[in-house]
Design a protein around this motif. Structure first.
Motif, PDB file in Angstrom:
ATOM      1  N   SER A  46       0.776  -1.138   0.008  1.00 27.75           N
ATOM      2  CA  SER A  46       0.001  -0.046   0.012  1.00 27.75           C
ATOM      3  C   SER A  46       0.895   1.345   0.049  1.00 27.75           C
ATOM      4  CB  SER A  46      -0.894   0.038   1.168  1.00 27.75           C
ATOM      5  OG  SER A  46      -1.836  -0.985   0.975  1.00 27.75           O
ATOM      6  N   GLU A 212      -4.369  -1.088  -4.244  1.00 27.23           N
ATOM      7  CA  GLU A 212      -4.650  -0.660  -2.957  1.00 27.23           C
ATOM      8  C   GLU A 212      -3.793   0.402  -2.208  1.00 27.23           C
ATOM      9  OE1 GLU A 212      -4.005  -4.059  -0.168  1.00 27.23           O
ATOM     10  OE2 GLU A 212      -5.195  -3.156   1.240  1.00 27.23           O
ATOM     11  N   ALA A 217      -6.925   1.101   1.432  1.00 26.88           N
ATOM     12  CA  ALA A 217      -6.659   0.148   2.498  1.00 26.88           C
ATOM     13  C   ALA A 217      -7.501   0.340   3.759  1.00 26.88           C
ATOM     14  CB  ALA A 217      -5.115  -0.026   2.859  1.00 26.88           C
TER      15      ALA A 217
END
Lengths: 257, 360
Positions: A46, A212, A217
């Motif tokens: 992420s 993501e 996230a």
């Protein structure tokens, strides 16, 4: 005097409000869970995807924003008010609407041609970049234009009478004088890109380990009722936000007298 | 020789109307005019920043009208000086040499001489932010001259300098212009500055040059009412020509009082019955000693002092003549005290006919 006290109280109450919100995060996160998330591959993915896409978008935004801001600040051209108005779009239109706008475009003939022959955007990583670009380029242009507006055009006039052409006077005079503000604008744009959610989720979707980004996230963890996980990502975004603010202030303070 | 021919600019609400100027090589020409008369705009058209509607800018026989500002070889020192704040003084000075890619070696003695002359060698390694107004001004002049321009343009050159240092700065610029034969065009609203620096002066009012000529000519004979007022002439009167003599005319002021003026001074031919405007500078009106006889003097009038304004060693005395005509007289402190002038005192004044001139 009484008004001043009330004003200070208003400012302080805002600080208290945000401080309570921030402090509440620490009541949720347990050290063991924090450590586990920070060591997870998904967390690093992420961070990585957020930073890479934000970096590319910031570079693209600033590369276009600097000449665009210069033109808007220094030149009168046809449709200038319209161009100026469109730069306000990201400020007045919801990011989800901008993302939907992109999604609809990529379903038109031209959009499908681009998707099929040049680059895939829908539910792909380049989609994150274009979503961030749509929401940040106008803001970057606005910030840089404000910086260029502050530099008297006479500096360029003088440079031109001394023999510099239009580009040379921009490159040797205006650009160095606006340098700190441009860096500050780039840092703020980067932060805005890292935090961008609405347009990204609409165009690139919320796919773990693919699109993501940090805000996505948080969204995915909240969707799965993983409150502690969401809190860790929120803390990460907050840390990034504070760092960016400090860097921006540093650059805006450093000015050639 | 620099020639500005019929320069016209249309900015909608403001226009420059057919401006013509000629500046001889090595001469200093000043454009004076009130705020909003278009002085800075005129400079910007000559530099090439503003696009003109018509007209030509010719420098040394070469028409530079179509050239960009970078190719005209006209340097510019704006009102706010505009030293580049991110460069040291020396880099500011060498900017023009560098961007034009001129070999600095042949120019070095000239630049060193300018630096020496304007006494800025101690500040070459400093940034503009820490400099005084005078130091910035001198550095800007060296920068403007470093690449040897054909014309140096200065916009209100001393407005950013403290009044105590302004006179020194003016003298320095005058000496520099004379010693290096610099062709310069100065814009100022300070008429004393123009008289001090310039060989020739043009008066710009509402976008038009209303008078242009040699400094002394402009001082002594303003042609136009607006120009005269701007040039500090405060005694301007409507009058009617009563009699025309060989070298003078007799004109009646509005009140019916008459004064004599000489034709040589008026520089025009007149006819009886013609309406004119006549003017006299406040420093050209004399207050006579008490007891002076009027018999052998012309243009002598009784007056009473109504107001007195004092500026240092100079006094401005505002008097009322018979018929209510007001006249301003500038008088030095020594004479003022000798004559024991005071409010409401009855005095006698005299105006030399040669000091009276006509304005349109």
């Amino acid at each position: 005097m009484r008004f001043k006290k009330i004003a200070v109280l208003a400012a302080f109450s805002l600080f208290i409000f945000y401080f309570i919100l921030l402090a509440s995060l620490f009541t949720i996160v347990e050290p063991a869970k924090l450590s586990a998330i920070l060591k997870s591959e998904r967390f690093y993915y992420s961070i990585k995807i957020s930073f890479i896409t934000a970096f590319v978008t910031t570079a693209l935004s600033v590369a276009i924003a600097v000449p665009a801001a210069y033109a808007l600040s220094r030149s009168d051209f046809r449709f200038k008010p319209a161009v100026d108005l469109f730069l306000e779009l990201p400020l007045i239109i919801s990011p989800i609407a901008l993302g939907a706008l992109l999604l609809l475009f990529f379903n038109t003939g031209a959009g499908l041609f681009i998707q099929n022959n040049l680059c895939g955007f829908v539910y792909e990583i380049p989609g994150i970049i274009i979503a961030q670009f749509v929401t940040s380029a106008g803001v970057a242009t606005r910030l840089i234009k404000a910086a260029i507006d502050e530099i008297p055009p006479r500096y360029e006039f003088v440079a031109r009478t001394l023999g510099a052409g239009e580009f040379k006077s921009f490159y040797t005079i205006t650009l160095p004088l606006a340098k700190n503000s441009i860096i500050a604008a780039a840092v703020l744009t980067f932060a805005k890109c890292v935090g961008e959610f609405g347009a990204t989720v609409t165009l690139a979707g919320a796919m773990p380990m693919k699109t993501e980004t940090l805000p996505i996230a948080i969204y995915l963890r909240l969707s799965n009722a993983d409150i502690e996980g969401a809190a860790v990502f929120i803390l990460t975004l907050l840390a990034l936000g504070f760092t960016v603010t400090l860097i921006t202030r540093m650059f805006l303070k450093v000015r050639h007298g | 020789m620099v020639k500005i021919e019929n320069l016209c600019l249309d900015m909608g609400a403001f226009k420059l109307n057919g401006v013509n100027l000629e500046i001889a090589r090595g001469a200093c020409h000043a454009i004076v005019g009130p705020t909003g008369s278009g002085k800075t705009l005129l400079l910007e058209t000559i530099i090439g920043i503003q696009k003109i509607k018509s007209g030509r800018v010719v420098i040394g026989g070469k028409d530079v009208t179509a050239l960009s500002p970078s190719l005209r070889n006209i340097s510019y020192v704006p009102q706010d000086i505009c030293l580049f704040p991110h460069m040291k003084v020396i880099d500011n000075i060498m900017y023009g040499v560098k961007v034009r890619k001129i070999d600095p070696a042949p120019l070095k003695p000239f630049i060193d001489e300018l630096i020496e002359f304007l006494n800025i060698s101690a500040i070459l390694e400093r940034y503009p932010a820490g400099l005084s107004g005078g130091e910035k001004q001198r550095a800007a002049i060296v920068r403007a001259l470093a690449a040897r321009p054909d014309l140096m343009i200065l916009d209100e050159p001393f407005s950013a300098i403290d009044s105590a240092l302004r006179e020194d700065a003016r003298r320095l610029l005058k000496e520099l212009s004379a010693s290096h034969a610099i062709t310069s065009l100065i814009v100022t609203h300070d008429i004393d500055e123009a008289y001090f620096l310039a060989d020739e002066i043009s008066v710009l009012i509402s976008g038009s040059i209303v008078q242009s000529g040699e400094r002394d000519d402009i001082y002594n004979y303003p042609k136009n009412h607006a120009a005269a007022e701007f040039l500090g002439v405060r005694n301007i009167y409507d009058a009617l020509v009563v009699k025309v003599f060989e070298k003078s005319i007799e004109a009646a002021l509005d009140s019916g009082r008459s004064i004599n003026i000489t034709c040589g001074c008026a520089r025009s031919k007149f006819a009886a019955g013609q309406k004119i405007k006549c003017a006299v500078r406040s420093e050209a009106v004399y207050i006579l000693k008490e007891g002076t006889d009027f018999f052998d003097k012309i243009n002598c009038f009784d007056a009473s002092i109504q107001k007195i304004y004092t500026r240092g060693k100079m006094h401005t005395v505002i008097c009322a003549l018979a018929g209510g005509i007001k006249i301003e007289i500038d008088i030095h402190d020594a004479a003022f005290n000798k004559l024991k002038l005071a409010l409401e005192k009855k005095i006698k004044i005299s105006i030399n006919p040669d000091n009276i001139f006509m304005v349109n």
